[in-house]
Design a protein around this motif. Sequence first.
Motif, PDB file in Angstrom:
ATOM      1  N   PHE A 147      49.071  47.244   9.148  1.00 11.33           N
ATOM      2  CA  PHE A 147      50.164  46.582   9.855  1.00 11.33           C
ATOM      3  C   PHE A 147      51.505  47.134   9.369  1.00 11.33           C
ATOM      4  O   PHE A 147      52.382  47.463  10.176  1.00 11.33           O
ATOM      5  CB  PHE A 147      50.101  45.067   9.636  1.00 11.33           C
ATOM      6  N   GLN A 148      51.658  47.242   8.053  1.00 19.85           N
ATOM      7  CA  GLN A 148      52.913  47.745   7.487  1.00 19.85           C
ATOM      8  C   GLN A 148      53.194  49.165   7.947  1.00 19.85           C
ATOM      9  O   GLN A 148      54.336  49.498   8.283  1.00 19.85           O
ATOM     10  CB  GLN A 148      52.868  47.673   5.960  1.00 19.85           C
ATOM     11  N   ALA A 149      52.180  50.007   7.948  1.00 20.24           N
ATOM     12  CA  ALA A 149      52.368  51.404   8.364  1.00 20.24           C
ATOM     13  C   ALA A 149      52.784  51.472   9.832  1.00 20.24           C
ATOM     14  O   ALA A 149      53.703  52.216  10.199  1.00 20.24           O
ATOM     15  CB  ALA A 149      51.087  52.199   8.120  1.00 20.24           C
ATOM     16  N   MET A 150      52.108  50.696  10.680  1.00 22.11           N
ATOM     17  CA  MET A 150      52.423  50.699  12.109  1.00 22.11           C
ATOM     18  C   MET A 150      53.851  50.202  12.339  1.00 22.11           C
ATOM     19  O   MET A 150      54.628  50.819  13.057  1.00 22.11           O
ATOM     20  CB  MET A 150      51.438  49.821  12.876  1.00 22.11           C
ATOM     21  N   PHE A 151      54.207  49.099  11.715  1.00 20.83           N
ATOM     22  CA  PHE A 151      55.540  48.545  11.926  1.00 20.83           C
ATOM     23  C   PHE A 151      56.621  49.392  11.280  1.00 20.83           C
ATOM     24  O   PHE A 151      57.743  49.456  11.789  1.00 20.83           O
ATOM     25  CB  PHE A 151      55.613  47.078  11.486  1.00 20.83           C
ATOM     26  N   ALA A 152      56.322  50.058  10.184  1.00 25.51           N
ATOM     27  CA  ALA A 152      57.303  50.958   9.568  1.00 25.51           C
ATOM     28  C   ALA A 152      57.649  52.074  10.553  1.00 25.51           C
ATOM     29  O   ALA A 152      58.827  52.421  10.730  1.00 25.51           O
ATOM     30  CB  ALA A 152      56.770  51.530   8.263  1.00 25.51           C
ATOM     31  N   ARG A 153      56.628  52.632  11.197  1.00 29.52           N
ATOM     32  CA  ARG A 153      56.885  53.673  12.199  1.00 29.52           C
ATOM     33  C   ARG A 153      57.740  53.121  13.335  1.00 29.52           C
ATOM     34  O   ARG A 153      58.664  53.778  13.811  1.00 29.52           O
ATOM     35  CB  ARG A 153      55.575  54.243  12.733  1.00 29.52           C
ATOM     36  N   TYR A 154      57.432  51.905  13.759  1.00 32.51           N
ATOM     37  CA  TYR A 154      58.202  51.284  14.835  1.00 32.51           C
ATOM     38  C   TYR A 154      59.662  51.071  14.418  1.00 32.51           C
ATOM     39  O   TYR A 154      60.589  51.416  15.157  1.00 32.51           O
ATOM     40  CB  TYR A 154      57.563  49.954  15.261  1.00 32.51           C
ATOM     41  N   VAL A 155      59.886  50.497  13.248  1.00 36.06           N
ATOM     42  CA  VAL A 155      61.254  50.244  12.774  1.00 36.06           C
ATOM     43  C   VAL A 155      62.029  51.556  12.673  1.00 36.06           C
ATOM     44  O   VAL A 155      63.173  51.649  13.119  1.00 36.06           O
ATOM     45  CB  VAL A 155      61.248  49.495  11.414  1.00 36.06           C
ATOM     46  N   LEU A 156      61.406  52.578  12.110  1.00 36.45           N
ATOM     47  CA  LEU A 156      62.078  53.873  11.976  1.00 36.45           C
ATOM     48  C   LEU A 156      62.364  54.495  13.343  1.00 36.45           C
ATOM     49  O   LEU A 156      63.395  55.151  13.525  1.00 36.45           O
ATOM     50  CB  LEU A 156      61.261  54.816  11.095  1.00 36.45           C
ATOM     51  N   CYS A 157      61.497  54.258  14.309  1.00 35.67           N
ATOM     52  CA  CYS A 157      61.733  54.723  15.672  1.00 35.67           C
ATOM     53  C   CYS A 157      62.959  54.021  16.268  1.00 35.67           C
ATOM     54  O   CYS A 157      63.817  54.669  16.878  1.00 35.67           O
ATOM     55  CB  CYS A 157      60.492  54.479  16.524  1.00 35.67           C
ATOM     56  N   GLU A 158      63.055  52.717  16.061  1.00 37.73           N
ATOM     57  CA  GLU A 158      64.221  51.967  16.553  1.00 37.73           C
ATOM     58  C   GLU A 158      65.507  52.486  15.906  1.00 37.73           C
ATOM     59  O   GLU A 158      66.529  52.658  16.582  1.00 37.73           O
ATOM     60  CB  GLU A 158      64.067  50.467  16.273  1.00 37.73           C
ATOM     61  N   ILE A 159      65.471  52.733  14.604  1.00 41.68           N
ATOM     62  CA  ILE A 159      66.656  53.247  13.899  1.00 41.68           C
ATOM     63  C   ILE A 159      67.031  54.618  14.458  1.00 41.68           C
ATOM     64  O   ILE A 159      68.215  54.914  14.665  1.00 41.68           O
ATOM     65  CB  ILE A 159      66.406  53.289  12.379  1.00 41.68           C
ATOM     66  N   SER A 160      66.044  55.431  14.721  1.00 41.97           N
ATOM     67  CA  SER A 160      66.293  56.757  15.290  1.00 41.97           C
ATOM     68  C   SER A 160      66.974  56.638  16.660  1.00 41.97           C
ATOM     69  O   SER A 160      67.918  57.359  16.962  1.00 41.97           O
ATOM     70  CB  SER A 160      64.988  57.526  15.402  1.00 41.97           C
ATOM     71  N   TRP A 161      66.501  55.716  17.477  1.00 49.03           N
ATOM     72  CA  TRP A 161      67.104  55.500  18.786  1.00 49.03           C
ATOM     73  C   TRP A 161      68.539  54.971  18.646  1.00 49.03           C
ATOM     74  O   TRP A 161      69.416  55.339  19.418  1.00 49.03           O
ATOM     75  CB  TRP A 161      66.265  54.547  19.636  1.00 49.03           C
ATOM     76  N   MET A 162      68.760  54.105  17.660  1.00 48.19           N
ATOM     77  CA  MET A 162      70.107  53.596  17.403  1.00 48.19           C
ATOM     78  C   MET A 162      71.058  54.746  17.082  1.00 48.19           C
ATOM     79  O   MET A 162      72.176  54.801  17.576  1.00 48.19           O
ATOM     80  CB  MET A 162      70.111  52.614  16.226  1.00 48.19           C
ATOM     81  N   ALA A 163      70.587  55.654  16.241  1.00 49.24           N
ATOM     82  CA  ALA A 163      71.400  56.795  15.836  1.00 49.24           C
ATOM     83  C   ALA A 163      71.720  57.678  17.034  1.00 49.24           C
ATOM     84  O   ALA A 163      72.845  58.174  17.160  1.00 49.24           O
ATOM     85  CB  ALA A 163      70.696  57.590  14.747  1.00 49.24           C
ATOM     86  N   GLN A 164      70.744  57.864  17.921  1.00 47.74           N
ATOM     87  CA  GLN A 164      70.979  58.666  19.121  1.00 47.74           C
ATOM     88  C   GLN A 164      72.002  57.997  20.030  1.00 47.74           C
ATOM     89  O   GLN A 164      72.891  58.660  20.581  1.00 47.74           O
ATOM     90  CB  GLN A 164      69.680  58.884  19.884  1.00 47.74           C
ATOM     91  N   ASP A 165      71.902  56.664  20.170  1.00 46.69           N
ATOM     92  CA  ASP A 165      72.861  55.930  20.999  1.00 46.69           C
ATOM     93  C   ASP A 165      74.275  56.037  20.436  1.00 46.69           C
ATOM     94  O   ASP A 165      75.242  56.126  21.195  1.00 46.69           O
ATOM     95  CB  ASP A 165      72.464  54.457  21.119  1.00 46.69           C
ATOM     96  N   GLU A 166      74.398  56.020  19.106  1.00 48.98           N
ATOM     97  CA  GLU A 166      75.712  56.127  18.478  1.00 48.98           C
ATOM     98  C   GLU A 166      76.292  57.522  18.682  1.00 48.98           C
ATOM     99  O   GLU A 166      77.501  57.693  18.719  1.00 48.98           O
ATOM    100  CB  GLU A 166      75.633  55.830  16.988  1.00 48.98           C
ATOM    101  N   GLY A 167      75.422  58.523  18.802  1.00 51.43           N
ATOM    102  CA  GLY A 167      75.875  59.888  18.987  1.00 51.43           C
ATOM    103  C   GLY A 167      76.354  60.181  20.397  1.00 51.43           C
ATOM    104  O   GLY A 167      77.047  61.146  20.638  1.00 51.43           O
ATOM    105  N   ASP A 168      75.973  59.328  21.328  1.00 53.51           N
ATOM    106  CA  ASP A 168      76.377  59.544  22.736  1.00 53.51           C
ATOM    107  C   ASP A 168      77.815  59.191  22.992  1.00 53.51           C
ATOM    108  O   ASP A 168      78.470  58.489  22.400  1.00 53.51           O
ATOM    109  CB  ASP A 168      75.484  58.715  23.679  1.00 53.51           C
TER     110      ASP A 168
END
Length: 168
Positions: A147-168
């Motif tokens: 569960f932790q591994a799956m959700f860690a990937r999800y959280v990091l994916c969300e952070i990555s998307w946040m960073a992309q949105d900030e770059g736009d």
Amino acid sequence: MENIDQRTVLTEEQDGAVARAIELGKRQIQQEIATGRIPPTVTDFATLHDFVDANEFGGLCEDEGEWNRLFPRTSAAEGDVFCEAANRVQDALSQWLSTSAERNALLVEKLIEDALNAACLSVQDGLKVSAGDVAGVFFSGSQKEAFQAMFARYVLCEISWMAQDEGD
């Protein structure tokens, strides 16, 4: 004119203080990200100033303590040594922020724990279960790790998307 590649030589004790300040600064930044004061998308030291007084990270501004003792500022030369040491700490923290997902480790850990607790509570409320004993047993060992591994990937994916949105 001084050669910019030439660095001020610090004593062994001063070098140790710089190393400890870097580690303390990392922990402090992680805590500030975990509490939401600093966004998880910050990747350089200068940007920290938009959210907190970043100069305080690593204990550099404490009135008492080893920085005050090891880096006195009673003369211009001593002030220069302090500034060089502080710059080393801040440069290392900036490098760490730009290259390490570790900056978000406490935030990710907190979000995963919150997600697991919320999911279990939702199931328990829906089933009208009053105790969390089964969840405690079920989500231990490899089940919890998965569960932790799956959700860690999800959280990091969300952070990555946040960073992309900030770059736009």
